[in-house]
Write a protein that holds these residues in place. Structure first.
Motif, PDB file in Angstrom:
ATOM      1  N   ALA A  41      23.880  61.217   5.819  1.00  0.00           N
ATOM      2  CA  ALA A  41      23.864  60.346   4.711  1.00  0.00           C
ATOM      3  C   ALA A  41      24.812  60.662   3.491  1.00  0.00           C
ATOM      4  N   LEU A  42      24.705  61.861   3.025  1.00  0.00           N
ATOM      5  CA  LEU A  42      25.492  62.349   2.131  1.00  0.00           C
ATOM      6  C   LEU A  42      27.053  62.350   2.549  1.00  0.00           C
ATOM      7  N   PHE A  43      27.139  62.725   3.907  1.00  0.00           N
ATOM      8  CA  PHE A  43      28.701  62.824   4.370  1.00  0.00           C
ATOM      9  C   PHE A  43      29.169  61.584   4.144  1.00  0.00           C
ATOM     10  N   ILE A  44      28.477  60.765   4.709  1.00  0.00           N
ATOM     11  CA  ILE A  44      29.047  59.134   4.915  1.00  0.00           C
ATOM     12  C   ILE A  44      29.228  58.573   3.409  1.00  0.00           C
ATOM     13  N   ARG A  45      28.404  59.013   2.651  1.00  0.00           N
ATOM     14  CA  ARG A  45      28.632  58.463   1.198  1.00  0.00           C
ATOM     15  C   ARG A  45      30.028  59.275   0.555  1.00  0.00           C
ATOM     16  N   HIS A  46      30.387  60.444   1.005  1.00  0.00           N
ATOM     17  CA  HIS A  46      31.235  61.273   0.483  1.00  0.00           C
ATOM     18  C   HIS A  46      32.708  60.619   1.030  1.00  0.00           C
ATOM     19  N   LEU A  47      32.637  60.365   2.448  1.00  0.00           N
ATOM     20  CA  LEU A  47      33.600  59.597   2.989  1.00  0.00           C
ATOM     21  C   LEU A  47      34.100  58.391   2.193  1.00  0.00           C
ATOM     22  N   ALA A  48      33.079  57.629   2.253  1.00  0.00           N
ATOM     23  CA  ALA A  48      33.162  56.286   1.464  1.00  0.00           C
ATOM     24  C   ALA A  48      33.850  56.480   0.280  1.00  0.00           C
ATOM     25  N   ALA A  49      33.234  57.297  -0.797  1.00  0.00           N
ATOM     26  CA  ALA A  49      33.939  57.545  -1.968  1.00  0.00           C
ATOM     27  C   ALA A  49      35.378  57.907  -1.916  1.00  0.00           C
ATOM     28  N   ASP A  50      35.793  58.377  -0.993  1.00  0.00           N
ATOM     29  CA  ASP A  50      37.138  59.005  -0.477  1.00  0.00           C
ATOM     30  C   ASP A  50      38.018  57.938  -0.053  1.00  0.00           C
ATOM     31  N   GLY A  51      37.562  56.679   0.091  1.00  0.00           N
ATOM     32  CA  GLY A  51      38.147  55.489   0.397  1.00  0.00           C
ATOM     33  C   GLY A  51      38.524  55.295   1.977  1.00  0.00           C
ATOM     34  N   ARG A  52      37.502  56.233   2.819  1.00  0.00           N
ATOM     35  CA  ARG A  52      37.595  56.318   4.149  1.00  0.00           C
ATOM     36  C   ARG A  52      36.954  55.161   4.768  1.00  0.00           C
ATOM     37  N   PRO A  53      37.570  54.445   5.923  1.00  0.00           N
ATOM     38  CA  PRO A  53      36.598  53.586   6.535  1.00  0.00           C
ATOM     39  C   PRO A  53      35.620  54.348   7.259  1.00  0.00           C
ATOM     40  N   VAL A  54      34.400  53.752   7.114  1.00  0.00           N
ATOM     41  CA  VAL A  54      33.242  54.354   7.906  1.00  0.00           C
ATOM     42  C   VAL A  54      32.250  53.416   8.625  1.00  0.00           C
ATOM     43  N   ILE A  55      31.963  53.708   9.848  1.00  0.00           N
ATOM     44  CA  ILE A  55      31.038  53.100  10.402  1.00  0.00           C
ATOM     45  C   ILE A  55      29.757  54.218  10.679  1.00  0.00           C
ATOM     46  N   ALA A  56      28.388  53.808  10.121  1.00  0.00           N
ATOM     47  CA  ALA A  56      27.266  54.755  10.384  1.00  0.00           C
ATOM     48  C   ALA A  56      26.400  54.171  11.391  1.00  0.00           C
ATOM     49  N   MET A  57      25.810  55.337  12.296  1.00  0.00           N
ATOM     50  CA  MET A  57      25.119  54.812  13.423  1.00  0.00           C
ATOM     51  C   MET A  57      24.060  55.462  13.229  1.00  0.00           C
ATOM     52  N   ASP A  58      22.868  54.853  13.318  1.00  0.00           N
ATOM     53  CA  ASP A  58      21.440  55.443  13.382  1.00  0.00           C
ATOM     54  C   ASP A  58      20.994  55.549  14.657  1.00  0.00           C
TER      55      ASP A  58
ATOM     56  N   SER B  12      14.782  69.106   9.651  1.00  0.00           N
ATOM     57  CA  SER B  12      16.039  70.137   9.138  1.00  0.00           C
ATOM     58  C   SER B  12      16.769  69.571   8.064  1.00  0.00           C
ATOM     59  N   GLY B  13      16.711  68.141   7.819  1.00  0.00           N
ATOM     60  CA  GLY B  13      17.513  67.762   6.976  1.00  0.00           C
ATOM     61  C   GLY B  13      18.834  66.940   7.441  1.00  0.00           C
ATOM     62  N   LYS B  14      18.909  66.662   8.589  1.00  0.00           N
ATOM     63  CA  LYS B  14      20.102  66.123   9.446  1.00  0.00           C
ATOM     64  C   LYS B  14      20.511  64.845   8.934  1.00  0.00           C
ATOM     65  N   THR B  15      19.491  63.776   8.557  1.00  0.00           N
ATOM     66  CA  THR B  15      19.615  62.449   8.420  1.00  0.00           C
ATOM     67  C   THR B  15      20.251  62.504   6.767  1.00  0.00           C
ATOM     68  N   THR B  16      19.570  63.302   5.845  1.00  0.00           N
ATOM     69  CA  THR B  16      20.034  63.525   4.403  1.00  0.00           C
ATOM     70  C   THR B  16      21.503  64.144   4.590  1.00  0.00           C
ATOM     71  N   LEU B  17      21.752  65.070   5.219  1.00  0.00           N
ATOM     72  CA  LEU B  17      23.173  65.456   5.068  1.00  0.00           C
ATOM     73  C   LEU B  17      24.036  64.318   5.719  1.00  0.00           C
TER      74      LEU B  17
ATOM     75  N   ARG C 147      28.697  69.443  -3.341  1.00  0.00           N
ATOM     76  CA  ARG C 147      29.793  68.358  -3.210  1.00  0.00           C
ATOM     77  C   ARG C 147      30.978  69.021  -2.480  1.00  0.00           C
ATOM     78  N   GLU C 148      31.105  70.512  -2.694  1.00  0.00           N
ATOM     79  CA  GLU C 148      32.155  71.136  -2.044  1.00  0.00           C
ATOM     80  C   GLU C 148      31.823  71.434  -0.578  1.00  0.00           C
ATOM     81  N   VAL C 149      30.455  71.589  -0.396  1.00  0.00           N
ATOM     82  CA  VAL C 149      30.019  71.474   1.155  1.00  0.00           C
ATOM     83  C   VAL C 149      30.530  70.436   1.946  1.00  0.00           C
ATOM     84  N   LEU C 150      30.346  69.211   1.343  1.00  0.00           N
ATOM     85  CA  LEU C 150      30.899  67.984   1.991  1.00  0.00           C
ATOM     86  C   LEU C 150      32.222  67.794   2.012  1.00  0.00           C
ATOM     87  N   GLU C 151      32.997  68.507   1.222  1.00  0.00           N
ATOM     88  CA  GLU C 151      34.527  68.442   1.273  1.00  0.00           C
ATOM     89  C   GLU C 151      34.869  69.562   2.371  1.00  0.00           C
ATOM     90  N   LEU C 152      34.017  70.345   2.426  1.00  0.00           N
ATOM     91  CA  LEU C 152      34.353  71.087   3.553  1.00  0.00           C
ATOM     92  C   LEU C 152      34.170  70.770   5.122  1.00  0.00           C
TER      93      LEU C 152
END
Length: 334
Positions: free
Chosen positions: A18-35, A11-16, A262-267
């Motif tokens: 990962a994109l969400f994680i990148r978006h948060l990190a780019a916004d300066g948010r502390p992020v732990i990613a768990m696979d 469905s693309g859940k891993t891709t999305l 990118r707007e979807v990630l912001e939403l």
């Protein structure tokens, strides 16, 4: 916030996620990613090579050390040997925080530098030759459940978990360990069927579920999702040349992602931020206890030779002893 991405395989859940994680990190948010998907693809989706992803330490392989650290001085835990994946924290337990250094992160987490920001990545670990035919994937993802049971987080801090594909996400209490779950659905009958199945499973546990359409090619696809999903549809991710380049092995910068996507990630980020005000520490802890008692009765007592119900500390609520605000959804501000 603790955020999960779920969906059927492909469905693309891993891709999305990962994109969400990148978006948060780019916004300066502390992020732990768990696979937490037994098919470990989150690392490569975040830019690791296959060799780098294969070299990630496995949470499952370090479970004894993780248990020993989390046990701390909790008097209800005689040893780490009697801890199982659902063991809840109590007074004396060591709690994890997103922005800190601790032995668990030192052993199991690996920093990943992104083109905008950085994150810590934790992975359950893939099946090994020794696992084949004798082990269940729950023995791997159980480490994630134990960590989330002992993890406190505040506003503007994130744990983002890429869950195992399909309805297997509901095969343990892990699905209740999140403030918000994003279900990635394609505009197909199968995608709608998976949504209905997830919705049914989640209903009795008051799981906050939002649907993100993926591979949406036009108005007809969007209309289909609206008919099938209704108000649970939060956003739709359209065609992306950026994602295609990533899947072909390139490393495009996040700034090159299509503006509409990118707007979807912001939403998604705005919805996740709102989830902070819905959280209910009492319910979160009660659900952990509920699944712990079920696992204890089903197999845990027999396996450990102990009464695991005695591990429950009735005076402990995760969040209330740690200064993390907690609100009931019924009284939280809109």
């Amino acid at each position: 916030m603790k955020i999960a991405f779920v969906g059927k395989g492909g469905s693309g859940k891993t891709t999305l996620s990962a994109l969400f994680i990148r978006h948060l990190a780019a916004d300066g948010r502390p992020v732990i990613a768990m696979d937490a998907d037994i098919n470990q693809h989150l690392g490569p989706a975040l830019g690791l090579t296959d060799d780098q992803a294969a070299a990630l330490p496995s949470l499952g392989a370090h479970l004894p050390e993780i248990k020993e650290y989390l046990r701390g001085s909790n008097p209800r835990l005689a040893s780490a040997d009697v801890m199982i994946k659902t063991t809840p924290p109590g007074r004396g337990s060591r709690l994890l925080r997103i922005v800190e250094e601790n032995p668990v992160y030192a052993t199991c987490a690996r920093p990943i530098a992104l083109d905008e920001g950085s994150v810590r990545l934790l992975a359950t670990g893939a099946f090994t030759e020794e696992d084949l035919g004798v082990a269940c994937y729950h023995s791997k993802v159980g480490a994630v459940e134990l960590l989330l049971n002992h993890l406190t987080d505040g506003q503007d801090e994130y744990v983002v978990t890429d869950m195992t594909a399909g309805s297997d996400s509901f095969a343990s209490g892990l699905f209740t360990r999140f403030d918000l779950t994003f279900l990635i659905a394609e505009p197909t009958r199968k995608g709608a069927s998976v949504y209905r199945q997830y919705k049914e499973y989640a209903r009795d546990f008051d799981i906050a579920l939002r649907v993100v359409g993926n591979k949406v090619q036009g108005p007809a696809d969007l209309d289909f999702l609206r008919r099938e999903v209704g108000d649970d549809l939060l956003a739709a991710f359209g065609h992306s040349d950026w994602v295609r380049r990533l899947e072909q092995g390139e490393a495009p910068p996040l700034s090159a992602l299509e503006p509409a996507n990118r707007e979807v990630l912001e939403l998604l980020k705005a919805e996740a931020d709102a989830a902070y005000h819905w959280r209910d520490a009492g319910r979160y802890t009660a659900q952990a206890v509920h699944f712990h008692l079920r696992n204890a009765e089903s197999w845990g007592n027999a396996k450990t030779g102990a009464d695991l119900a005695a591990q429950v500390d009735p005076e402990f609520t995760l969040g209330r002893q740690t200064g993390v605000p907690a609100q009931n959804p019924a009284t939280a501000p809109a």
